[in-house]
Design a protein around this motif. Sequence first.
Motif, PDB file in Angstrom:
ATOM      1  N   LEU A  25       0.815  -1.206   0.030  1.00  0.00           N
ATOM      2  CA  LEU A  25      -0.103   0.140  -0.316  1.00  0.00           C
ATOM      3  C   LEU A  25       0.958   1.228   0.221  1.00  0.00           C
ATOM      4  O   LEU A  25       1.808   1.367   0.812  1.00  0.00           O
ATOM      5  N   PRO A  26       0.671   2.043  -0.942  1.00  0.00           N
ATOM      6  CA  PRO A  26       1.521   3.245  -0.937  1.00  0.00           C
ATOM      7  C   PRO A  26       1.023   4.285   0.306  1.00  0.00           C
ATOM      8  O   PRO A  26       0.097   4.183   1.017  1.00  0.00           O
ATOM      9  N   PRO A  27       2.174   5.137   0.710  1.00  0.00           N
ATOM     10  CA  PRO A  27       1.820   5.896   1.970  1.00  0.00           C
ATOM     11  C   PRO A  27       0.740   7.029   1.444  1.00  0.00           C
ATOM     12  O   PRO A  27       0.579   7.509   0.484  1.00  0.00           O
ATOM     13  N   ARG A  28      -0.138   7.094   2.539  1.00  0.00           N
ATOM     14  CA  ARG A  28      -1.144   8.347   2.537  1.00  0.00           C
ATOM     15  C   ARG A  28      -1.253   8.965   3.704  1.00  0.00           C
ATOM     16  O   ARG A  28      -1.250   8.380   4.650  1.00  0.00           O
ATOM     17  N   THR A  29      -1.560  10.155   3.604  1.00  0.00           N
ATOM     18  CA  THR A  29      -1.954  11.057   4.760  1.00  0.00           C
ATOM     19  C   THR A  29      -3.338  10.969   5.208  1.00  0.00           C
ATOM     20  O   THR A  29      -4.076  10.202   4.447  1.00  0.00           O
ATOM     21  N   SER A  30      -3.613  10.969   6.423  1.00  0.00           N
ATOM     22  CA  SER A  30      -5.018  10.817   7.118  1.00  0.00           C
ATOM     23  C   SER A  30      -5.748  11.612   6.204  1.00  0.00           C
ATOM     24  O   SER A  30      -7.059  11.006   6.048  1.00  0.00           O
ATOM     25  N   ARG A  52      -5.745   1.599   7.169  1.00  0.00           N
ATOM     26  CA  ARG A  52      -4.759   2.429   7.509  1.00  0.00           C
ATOM     27  C   ARG A  52      -5.037   3.455   8.570  1.00  0.00           C
ATOM     28  O   ARG A  52      -4.050   3.829   9.408  1.00  0.00           O
ATOM     29  N   LEU A  53      -6.384   3.986   8.593  1.00  0.00           N
ATOM     30  CA  LEU A  53      -6.563   5.032   9.585  1.00  0.00           C
ATOM     31  C   LEU A  53      -6.574   4.398  10.807  1.00  0.00           C
ATOM     32  O   LEU A  53      -6.377   4.865  11.882  1.00  0.00           O
ATOM     33  N   GLN A 104     -20.820   6.974   8.620  1.00  0.00           N
ATOM     34  CA  GLN A 104     -21.150   7.767   9.823  1.00  0.00           C
ATOM     35  C   GLN A 104     -20.274   7.596  10.941  1.00  0.00           C
ATOM     36  O   GLN A 104     -19.968   8.482  11.658  1.00  0.00           O
ATOM     37  N   ALA A 105     -19.991   6.304  11.125  1.00  0.00           N
ATOM     38  CA  ALA A 105     -19.010   6.032  12.353  1.00  0.00           C
ATOM     39  C   ALA A 105     -17.635   6.578  11.906  1.00  0.00           C
ATOM     40  O   ALA A 105     -17.058   7.112  13.146  1.00  0.00           O
ATOM     41  N   ILE A 106     -17.124   6.358  10.895  1.00  0.00           N
ATOM     42  CA  ILE A 106     -15.755   7.039  10.546  1.00  0.00           C
ATOM     43  C   ILE A 106     -15.946   8.436  10.678  1.00  0.00           C
ATOM     44  O   ILE A 106     -14.923   9.050  11.309  1.00  0.00           O
ATOM     45  N   GLN A 107     -16.756   9.047  10.352  1.00  0.00           N
ATOM     46  CA  GLN A 107     -16.875  10.642  10.287  1.00  0.00           C
ATOM     47  C   GLN A 107     -16.697  10.874  11.896  1.00  0.00           C
ATOM     48  O   GLN A 107     -16.393  12.119  12.011  1.00  0.00           O
ATOM     49  N   ALA A 108     -17.724  10.323  12.552  1.00  0.00           N
ATOM     50  CA  ALA A 108     -17.874  10.579  13.944  1.00  0.00           C
ATOM     51  C   ALA A 108     -16.572  10.510  14.694  1.00  0.00           C
ATOM     52  O   ALA A 108     -16.119  11.375  15.518  1.00  0.00           O
ATOM     53  N   ALA A 109     -15.594   9.319  14.343  1.00  0.00           N
ATOM     54  CA  ALA A 109     -14.461   9.191  14.964  1.00  0.00           C
ATOM     55  C   ALA A 109     -13.556  10.078  14.576  1.00  0.00           C
ATOM     56  O   ALA A 109     -12.644  10.696  15.324  1.00  0.00           O
ATOM     57  N   ARG A 110     -13.673  10.450  13.291  1.00  0.00           N
ATOM     58  CA  ARG A 110     -12.645  11.694  12.872  1.00  0.00           C
ATOM     59  C   ARG A 110     -12.909  12.919  13.376  1.00  0.00           C
ATOM     60  O   ARG A 110     -11.984  13.707  13.755  1.00  0.00           O
TER      61      ARG A 110
END
Length: 183
Positions: free
Chosen positions: A11-16, A87-88, A164-170
Motif C-alpha cells: 500500500l502506498p503511503p497516504r496522509t490521514s 490504514r486509518l 457515519q461512524a468513520i466521520q464521528a471518529a474523525r
Amino acid sequence: MRDVPNRYQGLPPRTSDMLYNIVRKFYRGAVSHYDLIQEKKEEVRVACQKSHGNQNDAQLLQALTTLFLEFHFYVTCWLQIELALYRLAKKDEALAKVREAFLPVLEKHLAVRQQLEQTEACVSAQLEQEGDIATLIEQDAYRFGAITFTVDEQSLQSLHALYQAIQAARQEAAENEGVPKVE
C-alpha cells in the motif's frame, strides 16, 4: 487491480486527509450506484419473465451478467473504504474500534467481491443452484460461494452506518487534537 486476499501488501503511503478523501469518494460512488443496481435488478426480472425461467436464454444471461458487474463496482467501493479504514485504524484507536465493529459486514462484502472477480462463474453458479432461477431472482438472494448476497437497503444502510461512524471518529479525533493535554 488489488485482489482481496493480498489487499494490504504494497500500500502506498497516504496522509490521514487523503485516506478520509478516499473513504468519502468511494462512499459516494457506492451510494450513487445503488439506484442503477436497482434498475439492473428490474432488467433481470423482466428478462426472466420473458424467458419464462429458461436458464439458457441469452437475454437473461446478459442481464444477470450486467447486474453482477454492477455488484462488482459496488463491492469494490467497499474494498477501497476498507483499505483506507485499515490504514486509518493503525493511526487512531477510535477508528480501530470502528473497523472492528464493522468487520463482519466488511468481510462479507469483500468475500463477495472476491467471488465476483470471476463474473461469468458467478452467473453460472446461480443457474446451478437448487430450484428455479426465477425464484432466485424474485427473492433477490444470489449465492456467492457460501454467502447469500444482494445490494439492497440493508447493505446500503450498513454503508451509511460505516461512513457515519468513520466521520464521528474523525470529528472526535479533531476535537481531541484541539484540547490541551493535562499532564
